[in-house]
Enzyme design. Structure first.
Site, PDB file in Angstrom:
ATOM      1  CD1 TRP A  62      -3.298  -0.784   0.673  1.00 22.91           C
ATOM      2  CD2 TRP A  62      -1.984  -2.414   1.424  1.00 22.91           C
ATOM      3  NE1 TRP A  62      -4.045  -1.944   0.693  1.00 22.91           N
ATOM      4  CE2 TRP A  62      -3.264  -2.964   1.147  1.00 22.91           C
ATOM      5  CE3 TRP A  62      -0.996  -3.267   1.899  1.00 22.91           C
ATOM      6  CZ2 TRP A  62      -3.573  -4.298   1.347  1.00 22.91           C
ATOM      7  CZ3 TRP A  62      -1.304  -4.603   2.093  1.00 22.91           C
ATOM      8  CH2 TRP A  62      -2.573  -5.115   1.818  1.00 22.91           C
ATOM      9  CB  CYS A  74      -8.783  -5.101  -0.295  1.00 17.02           C
ATOM     10  SG  CYS A  74      -9.721  -3.797  -1.129  1.00 17.02           S
ATOM     11  CG  HIS A 126     -11.725  -4.232   3.131  1.00 12.20           C
ATOM     12  ND1 HIS A 126     -10.562  -4.556   2.464  1.00 12.20           N
ATOM     13  CD2 HIS A 126     -11.928  -5.235   4.016  1.00 12.20           C
ATOM     14  CE1 HIS A 126     -10.085  -5.690   2.933  1.00 12.20           C
ATOM     15  NE2 HIS A 126     -10.899  -6.130   3.871  1.00 12.20           N
ATOM     16  CG  ASP A 149     -10.776  -9.676   4.305  1.00 14.59           C
ATOM     17  OD1 ASP A 149     -10.045  -9.728   3.296  1.00 14.59           O
ATOM     18  OD2 ASP A 149     -11.052  -8.610   4.887  1.00 14.59           O
ATOM     19  CE1 TYR A 162      -8.585  -0.703  -0.544  1.00  9.07           C
ATOM     20  CE2 TYR A 162      -6.393  -0.236  -1.367  1.00  9.07           C
ATOM     21  CZ  TYR A 162      -7.321  -1.135  -0.877  1.00  9.07           C
ATOM     22  OH  TYR A 162      -6.985  -2.457  -0.717  1.00  9.07           O
TER      23      TYR A 162
END
Length: 743
Positions: free
Chosen positions: A292, A327, A386, A409, A572
């Site tokens: 990220w 993600c 997400h 997840d 984000y």
């Protein structure tokens, strides 16, 4: 020596280190679908007299599995789309086998059965050795083989597998019983059989009773991922590609790589939990390394991927984590894994998704005495959006009513039982606040339903609640609609409407189960006489934008307020990169009246700081000077990014070559350097990558190529463009490909 007895022989290969294993486990762990033991072709029981000719007994000449794409087995088991020449069936459903012996079968004196073996150390009690007896009638959900007919030397069988058997690749043998022992067919890789989960079987834990949903959540190899902002929902297609060449074997390899015991691979709960950990590279060198930081020099930018297939193939080839993912990439690849092995799955997007670091079911934002954010104290974050997955299954480990969709997840955020993974968490349990249920229900509950609590952090160290926003988090939860590319809002499946009796009861239930949370109901938060709202224009990347702040004085007194607007370029995930605007505004508010303030933000203020996904975050606070009350509000803006334009010319028919043209116009007032373009689509063309050194400001880049469709029906071509100055540039075109015309 029997098949089960073969397990007692000295281990070979990489399992040799476990030969001396002692303790409660009788055998070393059986954790690889690829490993196998040598199964004896002759098992002598007792003494065999001289002169016995084994040729007098039944001997297998050939086994036919009806495994071609258009034969009954694959068509009836919905596996004809896999690019795999082995037999692929779904558990709990009969399939057909034909055996040719050296002579006609005589049921009066001949006895034979079919055997399936998986991994090493085969044991019937573990489900890794399965002798399938001949039965009069097949029973639902149980192993059995029914004799359909005999003709000359041929025997036709209908074989039923258990609805809870191991999912994986089995080796097949035919065993013949004689007075002196067992004769067994030799190892033949051509009879290897894949057995998958079966959403069409009522006895399977993943049974889904709606045919259109099975078509969508199991058989659709294309999907739509939603991103952007809740008020500016954006979408892009994703190639799941679960049927592509090699993908099924890679999915089984992932379970091997995770050292998952074969005996647990029939349980979708255990499989999802393992997959959630293996898709990310944390802990176990799994499939995708996340990043990220907006620097992807040593890999591929997450926004450049158009599907899962290239990622999985690269991982299998290198056996090292593929760089990089975020993600939606983790969710796309996990969705491929689940659909490939037969678990119904979909990708969901939660807008304003809370990341609750301290598990107190609320997002805490601290302000200093001037009303500005205190970044040292504020640890929780709120992602603009997400993505995660839902997998469909029953939950025999939970009370009745908590099966169905389960949140899973693979994005590494927090550890669960010592590893970076999340779920499967029952969506029903999340909605009703049953935070005691496994797995990770409290974490997902916070993502969709936590309060945003603003505190005033005073200089003496005390903290007081000044504002509570109960509606910001989990603003909208979306997934792709069944049968089309529209968005389907599933917010009400995760939570009750704010302020309802059901919502209050769900929160009380979560508290009752021991989830740590400060009871905000006991904190008196007085309503301010002044309300505030603000709006941000939707604008194209590189344009000026306008922020409009509105104050409403509902009192009968003249009031004044000091307001602060902070504009940040953010990832984000909600983590700020840099501040581009800091403005203090003084306003005077007449009694029972409103006032609007407009601020113009120039493109040059934010462009030099821009990061991937071109997201700007605005945080406005205001302090009413007379009452000392604090108002706070935050909003994000996803700038509109130019798209790639794709044109296709030629006959849209399987096997016919077509021409493809991709165009991109640089919208910025500067040159773009070191550009990478990717284009591909399942059943259309394998993804290819092209590089370009430069695209001048306001000029157009064009690429032309060819593709030959291999599969009919609804297809897509997808393309992405990536460079350091511009991310998330994407384009697609829908195509209807006809079957090959036979003259």
């Amino acid at each position: 020596m029997s098949v089960e007895g073969a397990a007692a022989s000295a281990p070979k290969g990489k399992a040799a280190a476990s030969a001396g294993h002692t303790g409660r486990r009788a055998l070393p762990p059986n954790v690889s679908n690829e490993d196998e033991d040598e199964v004896p072709t002759v098992e002598v029981m007792g003494f065999m007299p001289r002169g016995v000719n084994l040729k007098d007994f039944l001997e297998v000449q050939e086994v036919r599995l009806f495994k071609s794409q258009y034969e009954n087995n694959k068509v009836e088991h919905h596996t004809e789309r896999y690019y795999n020449n082995k037999l692929i069936v779904r558990r709990g459903q009969p399939f057909y086998v034909q055996i040719e012996f050296n002579r006609p079968y005589n049921p009066e004196k001949d006895q034979f059965w079919v055997e399936y073996v998986i991994g090493r150390y085969p044991q019937q009690s573990k489900g890794t050795y399965i002798p399938v007896p001949l039965v009069q009638d097949l029973e639902d959900g149980k192993w059995g083989a029914k004799l359909l007919r005999t003709e000359r030397n041929f025997v036709s069988l209908s074989i039923m597998s258990a609805a809870d058997c191991i999912v994986g690749k089995f080796r097949m043998y035919i065993a013949v019983s004689t007075a002196f022992g067992i004769l067994r067919s030799s190892r033949n890789v051509e009879t290897d059989t894949y057995i998958l989960f079966n959403p069409w079987c009522k006895d399977d834990a993943v049974y889904l009773d709606d045919e259109s949903e099975r078509e969508e959540y199991v058989l659709n190899d294309l999907g739509v991922l939603f991103h952007g902002e809740s008020r500016q929902v954006k979408s892009r297609s994703w190639e799941f590609g679960q049927f592509e060449d090699g993908i099924l074997d890679i999915c089984l390899y992932l379970m091997d790589r995770a050292q998952m015991d074969l005996s647990g691979r029939g349980n979708p709960v255990k499989v999802c939990r393992i997959a959630s950990a293996m898709i990310n590279a944390k802990d176990d060198d799994g499939v995708i390394a996340g990043s990220w930081k907006s620097d992807y020099s040593f890999g591929v930018a997450p926004s450049a991927w158009t599907g899962s297939v290239d990622i999985l193939l690269e991982y299998r080839s290198s056996e090292k984590p593929v760089r990089y993912g975020q993600c939606w990439v983790f969710a796309g690849v996990l969705n491929t894994f689940l659909r490939c092995i037969g678990i119904p799955a979909r990708v969901v997007t939660n807008y304003f998704s809370a990341h609750d670091n301290d598990a107190n079911l609320q997002t805490d934002v601290y302000l200093d005495e001037d009303g500005k954010t205190n970044n040292k104290l504020t640890k929780d974050s709120i992602w603009n959006y997400h993505c995660w997955n839902e997998a469909w299954m029953s939950r025999s480990d939970l009370p009745v009513g908590f099966g169905g969709w389960q949140a899973v997840d693979a994005t590494p955020q927090e550890t669960s039982d010592g590893m970076f993974r999340c779920g499967p968490a029952s969506v029903q349990a999340i909605k009703h606040g049953h935070a005691c249920f496994p797995f990770d229900v409290p974490f997902v509950y916070s993502e969709v339903n936590s309060d945003v609590v603003y505190y005033n952090a005073l200089k003496d160290g005390t903290k007081e609640v000044v504002h509570v926003d109960k509606t910001h988090v989990g603003r909208k939860i979306l997934t792709k609609a069944v049968g089309n590319n529209e968005m389907h809002d599933i917010t009400d499946q995760y939570k009750f409407s704010e302020g309802t009796e059901e919502e209050r009861l769900a929160l009380e239930t979560a508290l009752m189960y021991g989830v740590k949370k400060k009871t905000l109901q006991d904190v008196p938060v007085e309503r301010s006489e002044v309300d505030m709202d603000f709006q941000v224009d939707n604008v194209v990347l590189g344009s000026d934008l306008k922020v409009i702040i509105t104050f409403v004085n509902g009192s009968q007194e003249r009031l004044s307020a000091t307001s602060h607007l902070n504009g940040n370029v953010v990832f984000y995930t909600g983590v700020p990169k840099s501040e581009f605007k800091n403005k203090t505004i003084e306003v005077n508010l007449e009694p029972d009246n409103s006032q609007t303030v407009e601020l113009i933000i120039k493109a040059k203020e934010y462009m030099s700081q821009l990061v991937e996904q071109a997201s700007l975050h605005f945080f406005v606070t205001a302090r009413v000077n007379e009452t000392k009350k604090i108002l706070a509000m935050q909003k994000s803006l996803a700038l509109q990014i130019p798209e790639l334009r794709i044109q296709v010319h030629g006959e849209k028919e399987v096997g016919k070559e077509m021409s493809v043209r991709v165009e991109f116009t640089n919208p910025l007032k500067k040159n773009l350097d070191n550009i990478t373009m990717r284009i591909g689509g399942p059943g259309m063309m394998k993804t290819i990558t092209k590089t370009f050194s430069e695209v001048a400001a306001n000029s157009t880049l064009t690429w032309q190529g060819k593709c030959t469709p291999q599969r009919s029906g609804y297809r897509k071509l997808m393309a992405s463009l990536d460079c350091d100055s511009l991310r998330h540039v994407y384009g697609e075109v829908d195509l209807e490909i006809q079957d090959r015309q036979v003259s």
